[in-house]
Write an enzyme that holds these catalytic residues in place. Structure first.
Site, mmCIF file in Angstrom:
data_model
loop_
_atom_site.group_PDB
_atom_site.id
_atom_site.type_symbol
_atom_site.label_atom_id
_atom_site.label_comp_id
_atom_site.label_asym_id
_atom_site.label_seq_id
_atom_site.Cartn_x
_atom_site.Cartn_y
_atom_site.Cartn_z
ATOM 1 N N GLU A 149 0.822 -1.204 0.000
ATOM 2 C CA GLU A 149 0.000 0.000 0.000
ATOM 3 C C GLU A 149 0.862 1.263 0.000
ATOM 4 O O GLU A 149 0.513 2.256 -0.636
ATOM 5 C CB GLU A 149 -0.950 -0.005 1.206
ATOM 6 C CG GLU A 149 -2.075 -1.025 1.092
ATOM 7 C CD GLU A 149 -2.978 -0.783 -0.107
ATOM 8 O OE1 GLU A 149 -3.065 0.365 -0.586
ATOM 9 O OE2 GLU A 149 -3.597 -1.748 -0.585
ATOM 10 N N ASP A 195 -9.761 5.016 -3.582
ATOM 11 C CA ASP A 195 -8.600 5.550 -4.285
ATOM 12 C C ASP A 195 -9.066 6.160 -5.605
ATOM 13 O O ASP A 195 -10.272 6.255 -5.874
ATOM 14 C CB ASP A 195 -7.535 4.468 -4.492
ATOM 15 C CG ASP A 195 -7.898 3.484 -5.605
ATOM 16 O OD1 ASP A 195 -9.095 3.405 -5.991
ATOM 17 O OD2 ASP A 195 -6.994 2.787 -6.095
ATOM 18 N N TYR A 255 -6.774 6.693 3.726
ATOM 19 C CA TYR A 255 -6.889 5.648 2.715
ATOM 20 C C TYR A 255 -6.059 4.431 3.088
ATOM 21 O O TYR A 255 -6.529 3.295 3.032
ATOM 22 C CB TYR A 255 -6.450 6.156 1.330
ATOM 23 C CG TYR A 255 -6.194 4.991 0.396
ATOM 24 C CD1 TYR A 255 -7.251 4.336 -0.220
ATOM 25 C CD2 TYR A 255 -4.905 4.482 0.216
ATOM 26 C CE1 TYR A 255 -7.029 3.221 -1.016
ATOM 27 C CE2 TYR A 255 -4.678 3.373 -0.579
ATOM 28 C CZ TYR A 255 -5.746 2.745 -1.194
ATOM 29 O OH TYR A 255 -5.535 1.634 -1.965
#
Length: 323
Positions: free
Chosen positions: A43, A144, A126
């Site tokens: 990520e 996203d 996020y």
């Protein structure tokens, strides 16, 4: 103009989940054996960087540092060096800082809750939601750029989402999440991954493949005749920018085993002496930096910025990566 039929959200959820089960890419951080740390590393790396560039770096990173404690034991500069050319190297520093905090405060284990993840360096809303969802199966709402684009077309009938994430888009994403009271959030987590994958592979920004979309019959944008975007996206410049100069300086520092004279980075000194013992890669990096059409003021500003960001340090003998 044809109208969009009433949205059967449950059918959309299951159609996309079925599509993802067949068409989703076999990425190492999606495999059952991948650890939460592997998901977390992915990520960080995938922020503003495509999968094809991340894959080899992620694999090398996980071979070298399979646990947060492995990275925590290394100087931060090694994380920056291993980051290579992924760009935005502050992500590497933040990931190293997060690894140290995980080692110190979480017994070396990536925390599972959104709040604990959000408290880690470099982890925003996020990333915290994505790690919770994809590493631990906790159905947080993940949003996203790809997901925002799919939502804009499927629900709002627009070619693109707004230029920056809005509160309305956040509410829409939350409203579209599958209910979690029937399967403990399993479908909700798959939904996040499936919508993201649809945006990456089919519902792309420039060349959407609507004929291959499993939910095109429910898409408001398709029903509206695929209207043009309501604004013209502005690409990020690269040539001549501070980002280009900083990147060239970082390439030299990553490839050098010795401190680099500040004058060499600033183009104020002859680089011949610096390249006598250098590898071919370092020679090339020095030449690229020297050839940039950047003046003394811009070069100084970029070097000062790297040092202010903690990406470069004056060792007394020259400029090096952080310790």
């Amino acid at each position: 103009m044809p109208s969009t039929p009433p949205l059967d959200l449950d059918a959309v959820h299951h159609s996309l989940a079925d599509w993802f089960g067949v068409r989703g890419r076999d990425l190492p951080w999606r495999r059952p054996e991948c650890t939460p740390w592997g998901v977390m590393v992915s990520e960080f790396m995938l922020q503003q960087t495509p999968v094809v560039r991340v894959l080899p770096v992620w694999e090398e990173w996980m071979n070298r540092w399979p646990r947060p404690t492995d990275l925590a034991a290394e100087p931060a500069g090694e994380a920056v060096r291993a980051w290579g050319r992924l760009g935005y190297p502050r992500r590497a520093l933040r990931l190293a800082e997060a690894a140290r905090q995980i080692a110190e405060d979480h017994d070396g284990q990536v925390p599972s809750t959104y709040a604990e993840l959000l408290a880690l360096p470099g982890v925003g809303s996020y990333t915290a939601a994505a790690i919770s969802c994809f590493a631990f199966g906790i159905p947080e709402t993940v949003v996203d750029t790809n997901i925002r684009r799919v939502h804009a077309r499927l629900i709002s009938g627009r070619a693109l989402p707004e230029p920056s994430h809005t509160a309305a888009e956040a509410r829409l994403a939350a409203d579209l999440m599958p209910r979690v009271d029937q399967d403990n959030g399993q479908l909700a987590c798959i939904w996040n991954a499936a919508v993201m994958e649809l945006g990456a592979l089919v519902c792309t920004a420039r060349s959407p493949q609507c004929a291959d979309c499993p939910v095109s019959a429910s898409c408001a944008w398709v029903a509206a005749g695929r209207p043009a975007p309501h604004y013209v996206p502005k690409g990020q410049p690269w040539e001549g920018t501070d980002r280009q100069v900083r990147g060239a300086m970082m390439a030299v520092l990553r490839l050098s085993d010795e401190p680099v004279a500040a004058g060499t980075l600033l183009g104020a000194e002859d680089t011949d002496a610096a390249t006598n013992e250098a590898t071919v890669g370092l020679v090339t990096a020095l030449q690229r930096l020297r050839d940039l059409p950047a003046g003394p003021e811009q070069r100084q500003r970029c070097l000062d910025g790297l040092m202010a960001d903690g990406l470069a340090v004056d060792s007394g003998r020259g400029i090096v990566l952080p310790h």
